[in-house]
Design an enzyme around this catalytic site. Structure first.
Site, PDB file in Angstrom:
ATOM      1  N   GLU A 117      -8.443 -20.130 -16.381  1.00  0.00           N
ATOM      2  CA  GLU A 117      -8.802 -20.728 -15.093  1.00  0.00           C
ATOM      3  C   GLU A 117      -9.945 -21.681 -15.382  1.00  0.00           C
ATOM      4  O   GLU A 117     -11.081 -21.257 -15.609  1.00  0.00           O
ATOM      5  CB  GLU A 117      -9.252 -19.673 -14.080  1.00  0.00           C
ATOM      6  CG  GLU A 117      -9.522 -20.303 -12.713  1.00  0.00           C
ATOM      7  CD  GLU A 117     -10.639 -19.656 -11.930  1.00  0.00           C
ATOM      8  OE1 GLU A 117     -10.679 -19.805 -10.709  1.00  0.00           O
ATOM      9  OE2 GLU A 117     -11.524 -19.004 -12.540  1.00  0.00           O
TER      10      GLU A 117
ATOM     11  N   HIS B 216      -5.612 -17.191  -4.678  1.00  0.00           N
ATOM     12  CA  HIS B 216      -6.486 -16.352  -3.856  1.00  0.00           C
ATOM     13  C   HIS B 216      -7.817 -17.013  -3.526  1.00  0.00           C
ATOM     14  O   HIS B 216      -8.671 -16.390  -2.898  1.00  0.00           O
ATOM     15  CB  HIS B 216      -6.730 -15.028  -4.588  1.00  0.00           C
ATOM     16  CG  HIS B 216      -7.504 -15.232  -5.862  1.00  0.00           C
ATOM     17  ND1 HIS B 216      -6.999 -15.929  -6.936  1.00  0.00           N
ATOM     18  CD2 HIS B 216      -8.766 -14.883  -6.204  1.00  0.00           C
ATOM     19  CE1 HIS B 216      -7.914 -15.983  -7.880  1.00  0.00           C
ATOM     20  NE2 HIS B 216      -8.994 -15.355  -7.470  1.00  0.00           N
ATOM     21  N   ASP B 217      -8.018 -18.238  -3.977  1.00  0.00           N
ATOM     22  CA  ASP B 217      -9.288 -18.928  -3.715  1.00  0.00           C
ATOM     23  C   ASP B 217      -9.136 -20.090  -2.734  1.00  0.00           C
ATOM     24  O   ASP B 217     -10.128 -20.740  -2.399  1.00  0.00           O
ATOM     25  CB  ASP B 217      -9.854 -19.494  -5.024  1.00  0.00           C
ATOM     26  CG  ASP B 217     -10.348 -18.400  -5.961  1.00  0.00           C
ATOM     27  OD1 ASP B 217     -10.790 -17.345  -5.478  1.00  0.00           O
ATOM     28  OD2 ASP B 217     -10.288 -18.608  -7.192  1.00  0.00           O
TER      29      ASP B 217
ATOM     30  N   ASP C 141     -10.656 -15.752 -16.204  1.00  0.00           N
ATOM     31  CA  ASP C 141     -11.464 -16.242 -15.088  1.00  0.00           C
ATOM     32  C   ASP C 141     -12.578 -17.157 -15.624  1.00  0.00           C
ATOM     33  O   ASP C 141     -13.296 -16.786 -16.560  1.00  0.00           O
ATOM     34  CB  ASP C 141     -12.072 -15.009 -14.400  1.00  0.00           C
ATOM     35  CG  ASP C 141     -12.687 -15.310 -13.053  1.00  0.00           C
ATOM     36  OD1 ASP C 141     -11.939 -15.454 -12.086  1.00  0.00           O
ATOM     37  OD2 ASP C 141     -13.929 -15.380 -12.979  1.00  0.00           O
TER      38      ASP C 141
ATOM     39  N   ASP D 154      -3.859   3.974   2.943  1.00  0.00           N
ATOM     40  CA  ASP D 154      -5.312   3.811   3.141  1.00  0.00           C
ATOM     41  C   ASP D 154      -5.683   2.369   3.494  1.00  0.00           C
ATOM     42  O   ASP D 154      -6.863   2.033   3.607  1.00  0.00           O
ATOM     43  CB  ASP D 154      -6.098   4.306   1.918  1.00  0.00           C
ATOM     44  CG  ASP D 154      -5.834   3.462   0.677  1.00  0.00           C
ATOM     45  OD1 ASP D 154      -4.994   2.529   0.737  1.00  0.00           O
ATOM     46  OD2 ASP D 154      -6.469   3.731  -0.365  1.00  0.00           O
TER      47      ASP D 154
ATOM     48  N   ASP E 104      -5.826 -10.195 -15.235  1.00  0.00           N
ATOM     49  CA  ASP E 104      -6.940 -11.082 -14.946  1.00  0.00           C
ATOM     50  C   ASP E 104      -8.152 -10.573 -15.723  1.00  0.00           C
ATOM     51  O   ASP E 104      -8.563  -9.429 -15.533  1.00  0.00           O
ATOM     52  CB  ASP E 104      -7.219 -11.021 -13.432  1.00  0.00           C
ATOM     53  CG  ASP E 104      -7.719 -12.335 -12.878  1.00  0.00           C
ATOM     54  OD1 ASP E 104      -8.553 -12.963 -13.546  1.00  0.00           O
ATOM     55  OD2 ASP E 104      -7.288 -12.710 -11.772  1.00  0.00           O
TER      56      ASP E 104
ATOM     57  N   ASP F   4      -2.023  -1.113  -3.712  1.00  0.00           N
ATOM     58  CA  ASP F   4      -2.310  -0.377  -4.951  1.00  0.00           C
ATOM     59  C   ASP F   4      -1.203  -0.575  -5.972  1.00  0.00           C
ATOM     60  O   ASP F   4      -0.179  -1.210  -5.686  1.00  0.00           O
ATOM     61  CB  ASP F   4      -2.515   1.113  -4.640  1.00  0.00           C
ATOM     62  CG  ASP F   4      -1.481   1.634  -3.659  1.00  0.00           C
ATOM     63  OD1 ASP F   4      -0.291   1.429  -3.941  1.00  0.00           O
ATOM     64  OD2 ASP F   4      -1.855   2.205  -2.607  1.00  0.00           O
TER      65      ASP F   4
ATOM     66  N   ASN G 134      -0.119   4.493  -0.099  1.00  0.00           N
ATOM     67  CA  ASN G 134      -0.626   5.766   0.440  1.00  0.00           C
ATOM     68  C   ASN G 134      -1.316   5.641   1.798  1.00  0.00           C
ATOM     69  O   ASN G 134      -2.016   6.554   2.230  1.00  0.00           O
ATOM     70  CB  ASN G 134      -1.570   6.429  -0.568  1.00  0.00           C
ATOM     71  CG  ASN G 134      -2.779   5.552  -0.853  1.00  0.00           C
ATOM     72  OD1 ASN G 134      -2.867   4.425  -0.348  1.00  0.00           O
ATOM     73  ND2 ASN G 134      -3.703   6.054  -1.638  1.00  0.00           N
TER      74      ASN G 134
ATOM     75  N   ASP H 267       0.855  -1.196   0.000  1.00  0.00           N
ATOM     76  CA  ASP H 267       0.000   0.000   0.000  1.00  0.00           C
ATOM     77  C   ASP H 267       0.890   1.244   0.000  1.00  0.00           C
ATOM     78  O   ASP H 267       1.647   1.457   0.946  1.00  0.00           O
ATOM     79  CB  ASP H 267      -0.893  -0.057   1.250  1.00  0.00           C
ATOM     80  CG  ASP H 267      -1.721   1.208   1.419  1.00  0.00           C
ATOM     81  OD1 ASP H 267      -1.864   1.958   0.433  1.00  0.00           O
ATOM     82  OD2 ASP H 267      -2.231   1.431   2.538  1.00  0.00           O
TER      83      ASP H 267
HETATM   84  C1  NOJ Z   1     -12.765 -17.450 -10.010  1.00  0.00           C
HETATM   85  C2  NOJ Z   1     -11.937 -16.493  -9.238  1.00  0.00           C
HETATM   86  O1  NOJ Z   1     -10.663 -17.033  -9.042  1.00  0.00           O
HETATM   87  C3  NOJ Z   1     -12.665 -16.225  -7.945  1.00  0.00           C
HETATM   88  O2  NOJ Z   1     -11.885 -15.491  -7.048  1.00  0.00           O
HETATM   89  C4  NOJ Z   1     -13.945 -15.518  -8.275  1.00  0.00           C
HETATM   90  O3  NOJ Z   1     -14.697 -15.341  -7.101  1.00  0.00           O
HETATM   91  C5  NOJ Z   1     -14.777 -16.313  -9.266  1.00  0.00           C
HETATM   92  N1  NOJ Z   1     -13.989 -16.819 -10.354  1.00  0.00           N
HETATM   93  C6  NOJ Z   1     -15.849 -15.447  -9.860  1.00  0.00           C
HETATM   94  O4  NOJ Z   1     -15.264 -14.491 -10.706  1.00  0.00           O
HETATM   95 CA    CA Z   2      -3.535   2.291  -1.091  1.00  0.00          CA
END
Ligand code: NOJ
Ligand code: CA
Length: 545
Positions: A261, A326-327, A202, A27, A100, A31, A25, A23
């Site tokens: 993905e 991230h999932d 995605d 907040d 993405d 970013d 700045n 980050d």
């Molecule tokens: C797959 C992404 O990796 C996930 O984070 C997202 O919630 C779903 N697709 C819907 O876009």
């Molecule tokens: Ca920021």
């Protein structure tokens, strides 16, 4: 001979979740300028490309995966000028940038959807998937949303349902409409012109749905979504020609890349979607489950590798290796207990020594662990919905741990998600100073991967029996032979080479237990608990075999 270095095949892609990386700045939200400031760090680590999770304007119903404008930067992440700067700085360091693309759905705040839902005769009505209710007002099909509940939302003001494969705030786009198709291909053109090197698509294989809107047959499963065979809400034949068109567009620029993905991924499915005239690669997520059926051990990992290699090699598809994203709970949280990094070392070794492009998730190089949240702290929509059965994906999205400064050096202000309490000891600065850290181990592996083409492009051959708890394999390209040994167990393991595989002597490349020499005796090699070892077979040894 090794072919020319192709960044997306030979390189390492590092996934940045922009909200949580750095980050600039104060907040509390990471970013683009923050990412730019860390490019030297990534370049020193040996990263070839960064994949940026969405930074486009978004109401954040799904933290950026609900986009309300495809061709801009959300003000919280910066501006298009910041983006141009990021690209320029990355390219200066010979690093590529992968974006993405979330094109199965938009946000319900996207102007296209706002128009689409305004009236039945709006010119954008057909840009989304609207259907009349069935008799008695039932939804048009039995399809389920992956985040829970029906995939159809009734819109009282126009008297129809719209489809959303995820949240109701994420209406699915109608890819069958030629105008939509052009508008979305224009999104690629927009970013390609700005110098973007590649895209991560995605849930691409859900873009098209059954033209006749048939009900999915049922199957055994726990949640509604898993109790259906997804025959009609994804994987429709129209996807392949679209990918071919997209590939032709990408190929009109040099060295551009697309990785899909895959929704409900299997290696078999991927053979349909990846190849020379379609996607360069698609995720098969071979190593991301951990449960009773797929326990984390040498045998399971080998089965997954063999299956994937068999299917991908036959189809001429280059694999991807993913341990974390991230999932999912991070691999270090799935497999390691407490702060011990032995299993994280093993996961990192696999990531960087198997055949395929490694996708490293931010913080994986320092073994970041998932944060644990109270119910009131949960941000992720499916986590809110399914708590406590499923606590959502916030755990793996905590701020990057740069140092032992307040908020782990991620920000000067309170971050959007809490920092893991282990940051005082587990952080980049501390691990850079410690030669025995996972960070150093990772960096050394990356250096070896760059040095030895066999580790990138070589064949894969197993030479121990994996049921001993040891996975040992050879990567070979021409004369170059690298052996990788991984003892998944906490026990000393003597393992026997299969016939003719004993190199007797080899040169040490990397050891996580400080081993100085490599030699075998009577066709056997003894590994310490959790030992990971890379050696190079000396050409003389190979000759004497
Ligand atoms: C797959 C992404 O990796 C996930 O984070 C997202 O919630 C779903 N697709 C819907 O876009
Ligand atoms: Ca920021």
């Amino acid at each position: 001979m090794a072919e020319d270095y192709l960044w997306w095949r030979d390189g390492i892609v590092y996934q940045v979740y922009p909200r949580s990386f750095a980050d600039s700045n104060g907040d509390g939200i990471g970013d683009l300028a923050g990412i730019t400031a860390k490019l030297d760090y990534l370049s020193d680590l040996g990263i070839d490309a960064i994949w940026l999770s969405p930074f486009y304007p978004s109401p954040d119903a799904d933290f950026g995966y609900d986009i309300s404008n495809y061709t801009d930067v959300d003000a919280r992440f910066g501006t298009l000028a910041d983006f141009d700067e990021l690209i320029a700085q990355a390219h200066q360091r010979s690093m590529r940038v992968v974006l993405d693309m979330v094109l199965n759905h938009t946000s319900d705040q996207h102007p296209w959807f706002v128009e689409s839902r305004a009236s039945r005769d709006n010119p954008k009505r057909d840009w989304y998937i609207w259907r009349d209710p069935m008799p008695e007002g039932h939804p048009p099909t039995n399809w389920e949303a992956s985040f829970g509940g029906k995939a159809w939302e009734f819109d009282p003001s126009t008297g129809q349902y719209y489809l959303h494969s995820f949240l109701k705030e994420q209406p699915d786009i109608n890819w069958r409409n030629p105008e939509v198709r052009e508008a979305l291909l224009d999104v690629f053109r927009f970013w390609l012109k700005r110098g973007v090197d590649g895209f991560r698509l995605d849930v691409f294989n859900a873009f098209f749905k059954d033209e006749r809107f048939r009900d999915n047959p049922s199957k055994f499963g726990l949640r509604g979504f898993d109790r259906q065979q997804h025959l009609y809400d994804m994987d429709q034949p129209e996807m392949v020609p679209l990918l071919q068109e997209l590939r032709a567009l990408l190929d009109s620029y040099p060295q551009r890349y697309a990785v899909g993905e895959t929704y409900i991924a299997t290696p078999e499915k991927i053979t349909r979607y990846a190849g020379d005239d379609r996607l360069h690669a698609a995720f098969s997520f071979d190593f991301t489950s951990q449960n009773l059926i797929y326990p984390w051990n040498a045998r399971y990992v080998l089965e997954q590798i063999s299956r994937r290699d068999r299917i991908f090699d036959a189809a001429g598809i280059w694999p991807t290796t993913v341990m974390s994203n991230h999932d999912l709970p991070r691999a270090a949280s799935r497999y390691a207990s407490g702060e011990n990094d032995q299993q994280a070392v093993i996961a990192m070794t696999l990531l960087l020594t198997l055949r395929g492009t490694p996708f490293m998730y931010y913080g994986e190089e320092i073994g970041m662990r998932d944060i644990a949240l109270k119910r009131s702290e949960i941000m992720d929509p499916p986590g809110k919905k399914y708590w406590p059965i499923y606590k959502g994906r916030d755990g793996c999205r905590a701020p990057m741990q740069w140092s032992n400064a307040p908020f782990a050096g991620f920000s000067t202000g309170k971050p959007w998600l809490p920092v893991h309490p282990n940051f005082l000891r587990r952080n980049v600065a501390a691990q850079q100073a410690d030669p025995n850290s996972l960070f150093h181990f990772t960096q050394q592996l990356i250096t070896l991967r760059r040095k030895f083409a066999a580790l990138r492009l070589g064949s894969f051959r197993v030479f121990f029996r994996a049921d001993t708890g040891v996975l040992a394999f050879e990567r070979q390209l021409d004369e170059e032979r690298i052996l990788v040994f991984i003892n998944f167990t906490g026990f000393t393991r003597a393992a026997s080479f299969v016939r003719d595989a004993d190199p007797k002597l080899a040169t040490m490349l990397l050891s996580n237990v400080g081993r100085k020499e490599f030699y075998t005796s009577y066709n056997q090699f003894v590994l310490n608990p959790y030992e990971v070892l890379l050696v190079q077979v000396n050409p003389q040894a190979a000759e004497s075999m």
